[in-house]
Design an enzyme around this catalytic site. Sequence first.
Site, PDB file in Angstrom:
ATOM      1  CG  ASP A   4       0.156  -3.481   8.918  1.00 27.87           C
ATOM      2  OD1 ASP A   4       0.890  -4.488   8.972  1.00 27.87           O
ATOM      3  OD2 ASP A   4      -1.057  -3.508   9.204  1.00 27.87           O
ATOM      4  NE  ARG A  20      -1.243  -7.365   4.946  1.00 25.30           N
ATOM      5  CZ  ARG A  20      -1.832  -6.274   5.422  1.00 25.30           C
ATOM      6  NH1 ARG A  20      -2.924  -5.814   4.841  1.00 25.30           N
ATOM      7  NH2 ARG A  20      -1.340  -5.663   6.478  1.00 25.30           N
ATOM      8  CG  HIS A  30       9.810  -8.020   8.432  1.00 21.61           C
ATOM      9  ND1 HIS A  30       8.641  -7.311   8.574  1.00 21.61           N
ATOM     10  CD2 HIS A  30       9.557  -9.258   8.949  1.00 21.61           C
ATOM     11  CE1 HIS A  30       7.728  -8.089   9.151  1.00 21.61           C
ATOM     12  NE2 HIS A  30       8.257  -9.271   9.385  1.00 21.61           N
ATOM     13  CB  SER A  53       2.997  -3.750  18.614  1.00 20.76           C
ATOM     14  OG  SER A  53       2.631  -5.068  18.247  1.00 20.76           O
ATOM     15  CD  GLU A  98      -0.469  -5.353  21.488  1.00 21.15           C
ATOM     16  OE1 GLU A  98       0.415  -4.668  20.918  1.00 21.15           O
ATOM     17  OE2 GLU A  98      -1.172  -4.908  22.421  1.00 21.15           O
ATOM     18  CG  ASN A  99       4.197  -6.758  16.212  1.00 19.56           C
ATOM     19  OD1 ASN A  99       4.548  -5.617  15.893  1.00 19.56           O
ATOM     20  ND2 ASN A  99       3.076  -7.289  15.720  1.00 19.56           N
ATOM     21  NE  ARG A 139       3.628  -9.853  13.769  1.00 15.27           N
ATOM     22  CZ  ARG A 139       3.601  -9.099  12.676  1.00 15.27           C
ATOM     23  NH1 ARG A 139       4.551  -9.222  11.774  1.00 15.27           N
ATOM     24  NH2 ARG A 139       2.625  -8.234  12.487  1.00 15.27           N
ATOM     25  NE  ARG A 178      -2.396  -0.462  10.412  1.00 13.35           N
ATOM     26  CZ  ARG A 178      -2.519  -1.185  11.512  1.00 13.35           C
ATOM     27  NH1 ARG A 178      -2.991  -0.626  12.597  1.00 13.35           N
ATOM     28  NH2 ARG A 178      -2.170  -2.466  11.525  1.00 13.35           N
ATOM     29  CB  ILE A 198      -5.072   2.987  16.737  1.00 15.87           C
ATOM     30  CG1 ILE A 198      -5.914   4.137  16.122  1.00 15.87           C
ATOM     31  CG2 ILE A 198      -3.937   3.574  17.564  1.00 15.87           C
ATOM     32  CD1 ILE A 198      -5.196   4.991  15.084  1.00 15.87           C
TER      33      ILE A 198
HETATM   34  C1  IPE Z   1       0.918  -2.828  13.878  1.00 16.88           C
HETATM   35  O1  IPE Z   1       0.923  -3.786  12.874  1.00 16.88           O
HETATM   36  C2  IPE Z   1       2.218  -2.820  14.610  1.00 16.88           C
HETATM   37  C3  IPE Z   1       3.349  -2.312  13.866  1.00 16.88           C
HETATM   38  C4  IPE Z   1       3.320  -1.777  12.673  1.00 16.88           C
HETATM   39  C5  IPE Z   1       4.614  -2.410  14.543  1.00 16.88           C
HETATM   40  P1  IPE Z   1       0.313  -5.254  13.105  1.00 16.88           P
HETATM   41  O2  IPE Z   1       0.409  -5.940  11.787  1.00 16.88           O
HETATM   42  O3  IPE Z   1       0.970  -5.899  14.252  1.00 16.88           O
HETATM   43  O4  IPE Z   1      -1.199  -4.913  13.484  1.00 16.88           O
HETATM   44  P2  IPE Z   1      -2.525  -5.761  13.392  1.00 16.88           P
HETATM   45  O5  IPE Z   1      -2.254  -7.082  14.028  1.00 16.88           O
HETATM   46  O6  IPE Z   1      -2.837  -5.936  11.931  1.00 16.88           O
HETATM   47  O7  IPE Z   1      -3.554  -4.934  14.079  1.00 16.88           O
HETATM   48  C1  IPE Z   2       4.524  -4.625   9.559  1.00 13.63           C
HETATM   49  O1  IPE Z   2       4.277  -5.613   8.612  1.00 13.63           O
HETATM   50  C2  IPE Z   2       5.782  -4.861  10.340  1.00 13.63           C
HETATM   51  C3  IPE Z   2       5.578  -5.332  11.731  1.00 13.63           C
HETATM   52  C4  IPE Z   2       4.434  -5.341  12.371  1.00 13.63           C
HETATM   53  C5  IPE Z   2       6.737  -5.810  12.431  1.00 13.63           C
HETATM   54  P1  IPE Z   2       3.558  -6.962   9.000  1.00 13.63           P
HETATM   55  O2  IPE Z   2       4.599  -7.956   9.364  1.00 13.63           O
HETATM   56  O3  IPE Z   2       2.500  -6.751   9.996  1.00 13.63           O
HETATM   57  O4  IPE Z   2       2.917  -7.362   7.589  1.00 13.63           O
HETATM   58  P2  IPE Z   2       1.475  -7.962   7.311  1.00 13.63           P
HETATM   59  O5  IPE Z   2       0.485  -7.104   8.020  1.00 13.63           O
HETATM   60  O6  IPE Z   2       1.493  -9.353   7.843  1.00 13.63           O
HETATM   61  O7  IPE Z   2       1.338  -7.893   5.828  1.00 13.63           O
HETATM   62 MG    MG Z   3       0.538  -6.292   9.889  1.00 14.68          MG
END
Ligand code: IPE
Ligand code: IPE
Ligand code: MG
Length: 223
Positions: free
Chosen positions: A13, A17, A30, A58, A60-61, A64, A170, A177
């Site tokens: 994660d 940011r 990424h 995920s 949920e992703n 996006r 994490r 989680i």
């Molecule tokens: C968790 O990260 C999922 C992955 C690392 C693939 P997210 O960035 O999606 O989680 P939340 O939204 O902060 O909980």
């Molecule tokens: C984790 O980084 C990668 C995925 C969940 C695909 P993020 O894209 O969630 O990065 P932040 O949390 O927005 O910084």
């Molecule tokens: Mg994230």
Amino acid sequence: MNKIPRHVTIIMDGNGRWARQRGLDRVFGHRAGVESVRAVFETSAELGIEYLSVFAFSEENWSRPDSEVSALMSLFIKSINNEKETFLKNGIHFRVLGNRERLSPELNAAIDDLDAATAGGTRMTAIIFVSYSGKWDIAQAARRMAAEGGDDIEKYLVTYGIPDPDLLIRTSGEQRISNFMLWQIAYTELVFTDVLWPDFRREQYLAALEEYSLRDRRFGKVK
Ligand code: IPE
Ligand code: IPE
Ligand code: MG
């Protein structure tokens, strides 16, 4: 290090940011994150860790913005095709776990190809969780178990045959989680670090493993 975990899993994660701090589009975060994946795979193989799994995307992703989702899917395809030689050379079996029905035919083909090509790899298994969520996994397992009249839910989880994680890391300071493996982490040691995923390389990984090696795992028993 006196205790090496058998299965390490990582919620990667902080890519977005990391990019924002540099005034860049999230996609650059990424891309930089792929280098961290390579670093932890290499270090894990070197240390004799048998299973290294990472949560890459995920369920949920999928919510996006379309542009980010498609950039991530392209990055998965590109990385899978680029890393083939590395996996083969190092004896690493590559697997992807998650809701494969939601992935494009092109990505599914790349996954199947690399999985089959590396299936003989016995040094380490590298698992990428894509389009995965813990609740989805338990629900699909329950449905299949009911259909077959089975009674052991573990057999129907997508992780069947893979030992439960000993250590979950994490990055990025979030302490949750996020619907990752829910069943499987029942007795997993949790290590949270503020480091953003693109900055998480060998040194940071070794520090997390060191922290794990100091933990006293009791599994509900008295020592
Ligand atoms: C968790 O990260 C999922 C992955 C690392 C693939 P997210 O960035 O999606 O989680 P939340 O939204 O902060 O909980
Ligand atoms: C984790 O980084 C990668 C995925 C969940 C695909 P993020 O894209 O969630 O990065 P932040 O949390 O927005 O910084
Ligand atoms: Mg994230």
